[in-house]
Scaffold this motif. Structure first.
Motif, PDB file in Angstrom:
ATOM      1  N   ASP A   1       0.931  -0.981   0.431  1.00  0.00           N
ATOM      2  CA  ASP A   1       0.046   0.161   0.364  1.00  0.00           C
ATOM      3  C   ASP A   1       1.047   1.451  -0.239  1.00  0.00           C
ATOM      4  O   ASP A   1       0.473   2.056  -0.876  1.00  0.00           O
ATOM      5  CB  ASP A   1      -0.818   0.397   1.391  1.00  0.00           C
ATOM      6  CG  ASP A   1      -2.325  -1.180   1.478  1.00  0.00           C
ATOM      7  OD1 ASP A   1      -2.498  -1.057   0.185  1.00  0.00           O
ATOM      8  OD2 ASP A   1      -2.364  -1.568   2.353  1.00  0.00           O
TER       9      ASP A   1
ATOM     10  N   SER B   1       1.472   4.177  -2.677  1.00  0.00           N
ATOM     11  CA  SER B   1       1.113   5.324  -2.216  1.00  0.00           C
ATOM     12  C   SER B   1       2.394   6.453  -2.838  1.00  0.00           C
ATOM     13  O   SER B   1       2.607   7.294  -3.277  1.00  0.00           O
ATOM     14  CB  SER B   1       1.032   5.335  -0.869  1.00  0.00           C
ATOM     15  OG  SER B   1       0.588   6.995  -0.614  1.00  0.00           O
TER      16      SER B   1
ATOM     17  N   THR C   1       2.435   7.344  -6.570  1.00  0.00           N
ATOM     18  CA  THR C   1       1.222   7.736  -6.786  1.00  0.00           C
ATOM     19  C   THR C   1       1.846   9.539  -6.419  1.00  0.00           C
ATOM     20  O   THR C   1       1.454  10.095  -7.620  1.00  0.00           O
ATOM     21  CB  THR C   1       0.012   8.056  -5.986  1.00  0.00           C
ATOM     22  OG1 THR C   1      -0.893   6.164  -6.493  1.00  0.00           O
ATOM     23  CG2 THR C   1      -0.739   8.831  -6.129  1.00  0.00           C
TER      24      THR C   1
ATOM     25  N   LEU D   1       2.342  10.072   2.587  1.00  0.00           N
ATOM     26  CA  LEU D   1       2.715   8.686   2.155  1.00  0.00           C
ATOM     27  C   LEU D   1       1.939   8.073   3.086  1.00  0.00           C
ATOM     28  O   LEU D   1       1.251   6.977   2.091  1.00  0.00           O
ATOM     29  CB  LEU D   1       3.759   8.084   2.189  1.00  0.00           C
ATOM     30  CG  LEU D   1       4.375   6.380   1.326  1.00  0.00           C
ATOM     31  CD1 LEU D   1       4.374   7.316   0.004  1.00  0.00           C
ATOM     32  CD2 LEU D   1       5.967   6.327   2.327  1.00  0.00           C
TER      33      LEU D   1
ATOM     34  N   GLY E   1      -1.649   8.878   1.781  1.00  0.00           N
ATOM     35  CA  GLY E   1      -2.140   8.793   0.621  1.00  0.00           C
ATOM     36  C   GLY E   1      -2.679   7.226   0.412  1.00  0.00           C
ATOM     37  O   GLY E   1      -3.397   7.016  -0.457  1.00  0.00           O
ATOM     38  N   ALA E   2      -1.660   6.646   1.621  1.00  0.00           N
ATOM     39  CA  ALA E   2      -1.846   4.962   0.917  1.00  0.00           C
ATOM     40  C   ALA E   2      -3.526   4.378   2.068  1.00  0.00           C
ATOM     41  O   ALA E   2      -4.199   4.087   1.734  1.00  0.00           O
ATOM     42  CB  ALA E   2      -1.145   4.084   2.367  1.00  0.00           C
TER      43      ALA E   2
ATOM     44  N   ALA F   1      -6.229   5.716  -0.079  1.00  0.00           N
ATOM     45  CA  ALA F   1      -6.476   4.744  -1.257  1.00  0.00           C
ATOM     46  C   ALA F   1      -7.833   3.584  -0.801  1.00  0.00           C
ATOM     47  O   ALA F   1      -8.377   3.079  -1.341  1.00  0.00           O
ATOM     48  CB  ALA F   1      -5.035   4.039  -1.799  1.00  0.00           C
TER      49      ALA F   1
END
Length: 288
Positions: free
Chosen positions: A227, A231, A234, A275, A278-279, A282
């Motif tokens: 994950d 991130s 991304t 980081l 973002g993970a 998602a």
């Protein structure tokens, strides 16, 4: 802003994220009022209404699920046959025979539990899911097992005996478990209002006692290395758009070298909080 829910206050009052998180289980007696969450009568009403559908519910007995047709029926919806609707008579027969009814992802369709879950989720950098277990007396829905997530369980009605296997060699994030059922280190009974925290991967088993047991489980899944890597990429993809225009005559190998150097620069100064954020975002957005 209203008063914070006791289950959320528990996180701070008991230092859940410090004293217990990924270290040991915690049993907190009468820590969470159960009024307004879910009742046994709500489950019976769901069965009678007829809108409950697999896979939002299933039946289990000692880890085994019957054939789906053993507890569901097919209905005609808008002129087409639709499978998987709960058959109330079949479900009640299986419950009478000792099966556990497990209801999945209630945050999608049960407002009180969904609201509470999202308030807990706002407090933790993780993805949460909500499950309900409805188990007849002296029966066990699942054999000793590990969960791939942290667990926060609230006993709603009845009583449930939990056995915890916390030898270091038995704690593992992977599914599957072979333990001596009598080798547990801890055994206790949860009653209405009790809350249990179990760390990620800690083996356990639970059996209903003193009437039909009803409990809610919130699973708390933190980002995995995969994950976090997704991130990272991304974030880098956004940064990659800002790479200076490359020579149109560059070979793919030369362009790959430019991108690699940019990625290394990006990694060296990445904001780890961003980081993780973002993970988690998602994870919460993915369809399960």
């Amino acid at each position: 802003m209203g008063t914070e829910h006791p289950l959320i206050r528990l996180i701070d009052d008991e230092d859940l994220l410090g004293a217990y998180w990924n270290k040991k289980h915690g049993l907190f007696k009468r820590a969470c009022p159960v009024d307004g969450l879910i009742r046994e009568s709500d489950i019976q009403d769901m069965l009678d209404t007829g809108l409950l559908r697999w896979p939002y519910f299933t039946l289990l007995k000692e880890g085994q699920q019957p054939e789906i047709t053993a507890f569901t029926t097919t209905r005609t919806v808008a002129g087409s046959p639709v499978t998987g609707f709960a058959d109330a008579a079949k479900v009640r027969a299986l419950l009478a025979a000792g099966a556990t009814m497990k209801m999945n992802q209630l945050e999608d369709w049960h407002r009180p539990l969904g609201t509470l879950m999202r308030r807990i989720e706002a407090r933790l950098p993780a993805e949460l899911k909500t499950y309900v277990f409805y188990t007849p007396r002296d029966n066990t829905g699942m054999l000793p097992h590990r969960d791939g997530s942290h667990v926060l369980a609230v006993q709603i009605a009845g009583a449930k005996e939990w056995r915890i296997y916390d030898e270091p060699r038995e704690i593992d994030s992977r599914s599957g478990l072979d333990v001596d059922v009598d080798s547990h280190a801890h055994c206790f009974v949860m009653e209405p209002g009790d809350v249990l925290y179990l760390p990620h991967g800690m083996p356990h088993v639970a059996t209903a006692r003193e009437g039909t047991s009803l409990h809610v489980t919130f699973t708390i899944t933190e980002p995995t290395p995969r994950d976090l890597a997704a991130s990272l990429m991304t974030l880098f993809t956004g940064a990659c758009d800002r790479i200076a225009d490359h020579d149109p005559r560059a070979t793919p190998e030369e362009l790959a070298d430019t991108v690699t150097k940019s990625l290394l620069d990006h990694v060296s100064c990445v904001d780890t909080d961003l980081l993780v954020e973002g993970a988690v975002a998602a994870m919460r957005d993915r369809t399960v």
